[in-house]
Write a protein that holds these residues in place. Structure first.
Motif, short mmCIF file in Angstrom:
data_model
loop_
_atom_site.label_atom_id
_atom_site.label_comp_id
_atom_site.label_asym_id
_atom_site.label_seq_id
_atom_site.Cartn_x
_atom_site.Cartn_y
_atom_site.Cartn_z
N VAL A 131 -9.17 0.44 -44.52
CA VAL A 131 -8.90 0.22 -42.92
C VAL A 131 -9.80 1.66 -42.32
N MET A 168 -12.72 0.35 -39.66
CA MET A 168 -12.09 1.01 -38.11
C MET A 168 -14.24 1.49 -37.18
N ALA A 194 -12.33 -4.44 -34.92
CA ALA A 194 -11.30 -3.18 -36.29
C ALA A 194 -10.61 -2.02 -35.17
N LYS A 195 -11.82 -1.41 -34.55
CA LYS A 195 -10.77 -0.35 -34.32
C LYS A 195 -10.29 -0.77 -33.05
N VAL A 213 -8.89 -3.39 -32.38
CA VAL A 213 -7.17 -4.11 -32.63
C VAL A 213 -6.13 -2.75 -33.16
N LEU A 214 -6.72 -1.98 -34.08
CA LEU A 214 -6.29 -1.02 -35.06
C LEU A 214 -5.93 -0.06 -33.85
N ASP A 215 -6.45 0.62 -33.24
CA ASP A 215 -6.56 1.59 -32.57
C ASP A 215 -5.12 2.15 -32.19
N ILE A 249 -1.47 2.20 -34.18
CA ILE A 249 -1.82 3.71 -35.46
C ILE A 249 -1.77 4.90 -34.65
N CYS A 291 -6.51 7.02 -43.04
CA CYS A 291 -6.79 6.03 -42.00
C CYS A 291 -7.81 6.81 -40.68
N GLN A 339 -12.31 7.30 -40.97
CA GLN A 339 -12.62 6.87 -39.33
C GLN A 339 -13.76 8.39 -38.81
#
Length: 284
Positions: free
Chosen positions: A111, A115, A121-122, A124-126, A129, A168, A172
Motif C-alpha cells: 500500500v 501511494m 492511491a495517495k 484516496v488512502l492518505d 491513514i 505504510c 511511501q
C-alpha cells in the motif's frame, strides 16, 4: 670534471616531497562502535537504581532492588503467575505480535509503495491513514471490543492498526525520496516498468521500509499491554496489569524486562537484516 659537477648539482636539488593524504573530519555519529558506551550507560543506570532503592529514597513497595527482581524472575519461572507458566505468557505475546507484524508488513509495504507511485492511491488512502495514525490505540480499543468481541481477533487487529501506519508511510516516503535521475537513467537503458520497479524503486525504498518496520515493532510492543487488556488470561501485558493491581512491583519489573529483551531482540534482528539487504545505507 663536468660530469662530477653535474652530479653534485643534481644531488643538491631538494628531494620531491610525497603527497600527504588528508583525512576528512567525520560528521555525526561516525563509524566507530558505541556498544561500550551503551553498556556503561546501562550499568550506571542499574547502579543508580540499586543505590536509590538501597538507601530507601523511594518506598520499597514501589521500587524493589535489582537483586529482588532477579529473584522474582526465578520464582515466576518456577511457579508461573496468574494460572500460567512464564513460557505460556511469553508465547502468547509473541504469537500476537508476530501475527500482527506479518499482516501489517504484508499489507503496509504494498500500500505504501502504491501511494508513492500513484497520485490517485495517495489521494484516496492518505486521508484515512493520517486520520487514525495520530490516535492512541487505547482510543479505538472499545471499538475493537464492540466490533470484534474479546477474542484474539480484536487483540491482533488492534496491533495491526498500530503497526500498519508507520510501515505504510515509510514505504511511501522511500518511493518519494527516489532521485529522478536514477529513473531516467534506467528508462534510457530500456528498462520496462517491472524492471524499473524491482531494480530501482524497491531497492531505493528498502532502507526507509526497514526503518518503518523497526519503528512499527516498537509501537507494537507498546500497544501489546493495551491489547492484552481485552479479557486475556495469557501474555506478558496481562501479567504486568494483573501484578499492578496487587502492587506486586517486582513482577511488574519482570514483565517490563521481558518485553524489553524481546523488543531488543527484534530490533537487533532487523538491524542485521539491514546490513545484509542495504549495505550501502549511510555510505552514499
Amino acid at each position: 670534471m663536468s660530469d662530477i659537477t653535474g652530479t653534485r648539482a643534481i644531488a643538491a636539488q631538494p628531494q620531491e616531497t610525497k603527497a600527504k593524504l588528508v583525512q576528512m573530519p567525520g560528521f555525526g555519529v561516525g563509524t566507530k562502535p558505541t556498544i561500550a558506551i551503551s553498556i556503561a550507560t546501562g550499568a550506571a543506570l542499574i547502579g543508580i537504581w540499586w543505590l536509590v532503592s538501597k538507601l530507601g529514597l523511594v518506598s520499597h513497595l514501589f521500587l524493589p532492588r535489582p537483586d529482588e527482581v532477579l529473584t522474582q524472575v526465578g520464582v515466576v519461572y518456577r511457579d508461573g503467575y496468574a494460572g500460567a507458566s512464564l513460557s505460556e505468557h511469553i508465547v502468547a505475546s509473541l504469537f500476537r505480535i508476530v501475527v500482527a507484524a506479518t499482516i501489517a508488513i504484508a499489507v503496509g509495504i504494498p500500500v505504501g509503495l502504491l501511494m508513492g507511485l500513484s497520485r490517485w492511491a495517495k489521494g484516496v488512502l492518505d486521508t484515512p491513514i493520517e486520520f487514525y495514525w495520530p490516535l492512541p490505540p487505547l482510543s479505538y480499543l472499545p471499538l475493537m471490543i464492540i466490533w470484534l468481541g474479546i477474542g484474539e481477533t480484536s487483540k491482533i487487529t488492534l496491533l495491526v492498526l498500530a503497526m500498519f501506519a508507520p510501515i505504510c508511510l515509510s514505504a511511501q516516503a522511500g518511493v518519494r525520496s527516489l532521485p529522478l535521475e536514477r529513473v531516467n537513467a534506467a528508462r534510457s537503458l530500456g528498462a520496462s516498468r517491472l524492471q524499473l520497479f524491482f531494480s530501482i524503486v524497491l531497492p531505493s525504498a528498502l532502507p526507509e521500509i526497514l526503518t518503518g518496520v523497526r519503528i512499527a515493532f516498537g509501537i507494537g510492543w507498546g500497544t501489546l499491554v493495551a491489547a492484552e487488556l481485552i479479557a486475556s488470561t495469557r501474555g506478558i501485558g496481562f501479567m504486568i496489569m494483573s501484578a499492578s493491581q496487587f502492587l506486586a512491583t517486582d513482577v511488574v519489573f519482570v514483565g517490563i524486562g521481558i518485553i524489553a529483551i524481546c523488543a531488543f531482540t527484534f530490533t537487533a534482528a532487523i538491524r542485521i537484516l539491514e546490513t545484509v539487504l542495504v549495505p550501502w545505507k549511510g555510505k552514499l
